[in-house]
Enzyme design. Structure first.
Site, short mmCIF file in Angstrom:
data_model
loop_
_atom_site.label_atom_id
_atom_site.label_comp_id
_atom_site.label_asym_id
_atom_site.label_seq_id
_atom_site.Cartn_x
_atom_site.Cartn_y
_atom_site.Cartn_z
N TYR A 93 43.20 24.62 37.91
CA TYR A 93 42.30 24.52 39.06
C TYR A 93 42.27 23.09 39.60
O TYR A 93 42.33 22.87 40.82
CB TYR A 93 40.91 24.96 38.62
CG TYR A 93 39.87 25.07 39.70
CD1 TYR A 93 39.83 26.17 40.55
CD2 TYR A 93 38.89 24.08 39.85
CE1 TYR A 93 38.85 26.28 41.53
CE2 TYR A 93 37.90 24.19 40.82
CZ TYR A 93 37.89 25.28 41.66
OH TYR A 93 36.92 25.39 42.63
N ILE A 149 28.33 24.38 42.80
CA ILE A 149 27.54 25.13 43.77
C ILE A 149 27.17 26.49 43.19
O ILE A 149 27.99 27.13 42.52
CB ILE A 149 28.33 25.33 45.09
CG1 ILE A 149 28.83 23.99 45.62
CG2 ILE A 149 27.48 26.05 46.12
CD1 ILE A 149 27.76 23.00 46.00
N ASP A 181 45.95 39.29 50.70
CA ASP A 181 46.27 38.46 49.55
C ASP A 181 46.94 37.22 50.11
O ASP A 181 48.08 37.27 50.59
CB ASP A 181 47.21 39.21 48.61
CG ASP A 181 47.72 38.35 47.45
OD1 ASP A 181 47.41 37.13 47.41
OD2 ASP A 181 48.44 38.90 46.59
N VAL A 182 46.25 36.10 50.09
CA VAL A 182 46.75 34.90 50.77
C VAL A 182 48.01 34.33 50.13
O VAL A 182 48.68 33.48 50.73
CB VAL A 182 45.66 33.80 50.87
CG1 VAL A 182 44.50 34.26 51.71
CG2 VAL A 182 45.22 33.35 49.47
N GLY A 230 38.85 34.39 51.81
CA GLY A 230 37.92 34.54 50.69
C GLY A 230 36.48 34.54 51.16
O GLY A 230 35.60 33.99 50.50
N ALA A 231 36.24 35.20 52.29
CA ALA A 231 34.94 35.06 52.97
C ALA A 231 33.98 36.20 52.71
O ALA A 231 32.97 36.33 53.39
CB ALA A 231 35.16 34.92 54.47
N LYS A 233 43.36 21.89 43.34
CA LYS A 233 42.42 21.25 44.24
C LYS A 233 42.86 19.83 44.60
O LYS A 233 42.62 19.36 45.72
CB LYS A 233 41.02 21.23 43.61
CG LYS A 233 40.39 22.62 43.47
CD LYS A 233 40.35 23.37 44.79
CE LYS A 233 39.47 24.59 44.73
NZ LYS A 233 39.45 25.35 46.01
N SER A 253 37.65 20.39 45.66
CA SER A 253 36.59 20.42 44.64
C SER A 253 36.52 19.07 43.95
O SER A 253 37.51 18.34 43.90
CB SER A 253 36.89 21.51 43.61
OG SER A 253 36.05 21.41 42.48
N ARG A 303 32.13 36.58 50.06
CA ARG A 303 30.96 36.16 49.27
C ARG A 303 30.97 34.65 49.12
O ARG A 303 31.91 33.97 49.51
CB ARG A 303 30.96 36.84 47.89
CG ARG A 303 32.17 36.49 47.02
CD ARG A 303 32.07 37.15 45.66
NE ARG A 303 33.16 36.74 44.77
CZ ARG A 303 33.18 36.98 43.46
NH1 ARG A 303 32.17 37.64 42.90
NH2 ARG A 303 34.19 36.58 42.72
#
Length: 252
Positions: free
Chosen positions: A153, A186, A62-63, A13-14, A157, A141, A16
């Site tokens: 989510y 963030i 696609d991980v 996912g690098a 996490k 997170s 952005r």
């Protein structure tokens, strides 16, 4: 200081946000970087930027797909011959209150964050264990502690924190450190989209959040990248199984 000369890092996912900031940070200190992302065009743009300071290659992945993960890692091995560092950053949000959350909302978030990190870590250890060296970083997170509208989510996490501690126990004897970074709010494209969805600008959303912080400013992707770089470096060789919150305030 070039802490990563001769090292090879994969960041998922690098293309952005936080992932891109981590990729740039590691590259700035000498790492060759594999940019894995489902959006190949964006990943190629990021790789092109990084290529100005270090080696970089972009791979569509696609991980949550085991075959794509295996293929992507093989491409990195073919390019650089080894894998020293893995940063599991890929993620999506599908926020909704529990009674509105669909099966797809749940499955897609769990698959990308939790299953994806499992698949990539399992693949990475195949190369790290024989080398007796490796650094694996999971992006958790503060939502792992609970956050309204994010049962999917938050669960993913929180699961990553359990994954971190268990992998640290299993992989430590092979010279592999496994840790997690848990960001607070963030400033990224993802958080901007969250603000827009509830009818606010990012600045308006951040105003309310900053009021509750000890450090009176918004978090930047670089704040996370700096901590991740420490955990990826040999300076953290005796740190494993830890979850480091980077949230601008005390977090428990």
């Amino acid at each position: 200081m070039q802490r990563f000369n001769g090292k090879v890092a994969i960041i998922t996912g690098a293309s952005r946000g936080i992932g891109k900031a981590i990729a740039k940070k590691l590259a700035s200190e000498g790492a060759s970087v594999g940019i894995l992302d489902v959006n190949l065009e964006r990943a190629q743009q990021t790789a092109a930027e990084i290529s100005e300071i270090s080696d970089a290659v972009a791979v569509r992945c696609d991980v949550s797909n085991p075959e794509e993960v295996q293929s992507a890692f093989k491409k990195i091995i073919d390019s650089y011959g080894k894998i020293d560092i893995l940063v599991n950053n890929a993620g999506i949000i599908r926020d909704n209150l529990l009674f509105k959350m669909t099966d797809d909302d749940w499955n897609s978030v769990i698959d990308i964050h939790l299953k994806g990190s499992f698949l990539c870590s399992r693949e990475a250890q195949k190369y790290m264990v024989p080398a007796k060296y490796g650094k694996i970083i999971h992006l958790s997170s503060t939502s792992a502690l609970g956050n309204r509208g994010q049962v999917n989510y938050a669960s993913a996490k929180a699961g990553l924190q359990g994954m971190t501690k268990t992998m640290a126990i299993e992989l430590g004897p092979f010279g592999i450190n496994v840790n997690a970074v848990a960001p607070g709010f963030i400033e990224t494209d993802m958080t901007r989209e969250t603000a827009e969805r509830i009818g606010l600008t990012l600045d308006q959303m951040m105003e309310g959040i900053i009021e509750g912080l000890a450090i009176k400013r918004s978090g930047k992707p670089e704040d996370i990248a700096n901590v991740a770089a420490f955990l990826c470096s040999d300076e953290s060789s005796y740190v494993t199984g830890q979850v480091i919150y980077v949230a601008g305030k005390p977090t428990v």
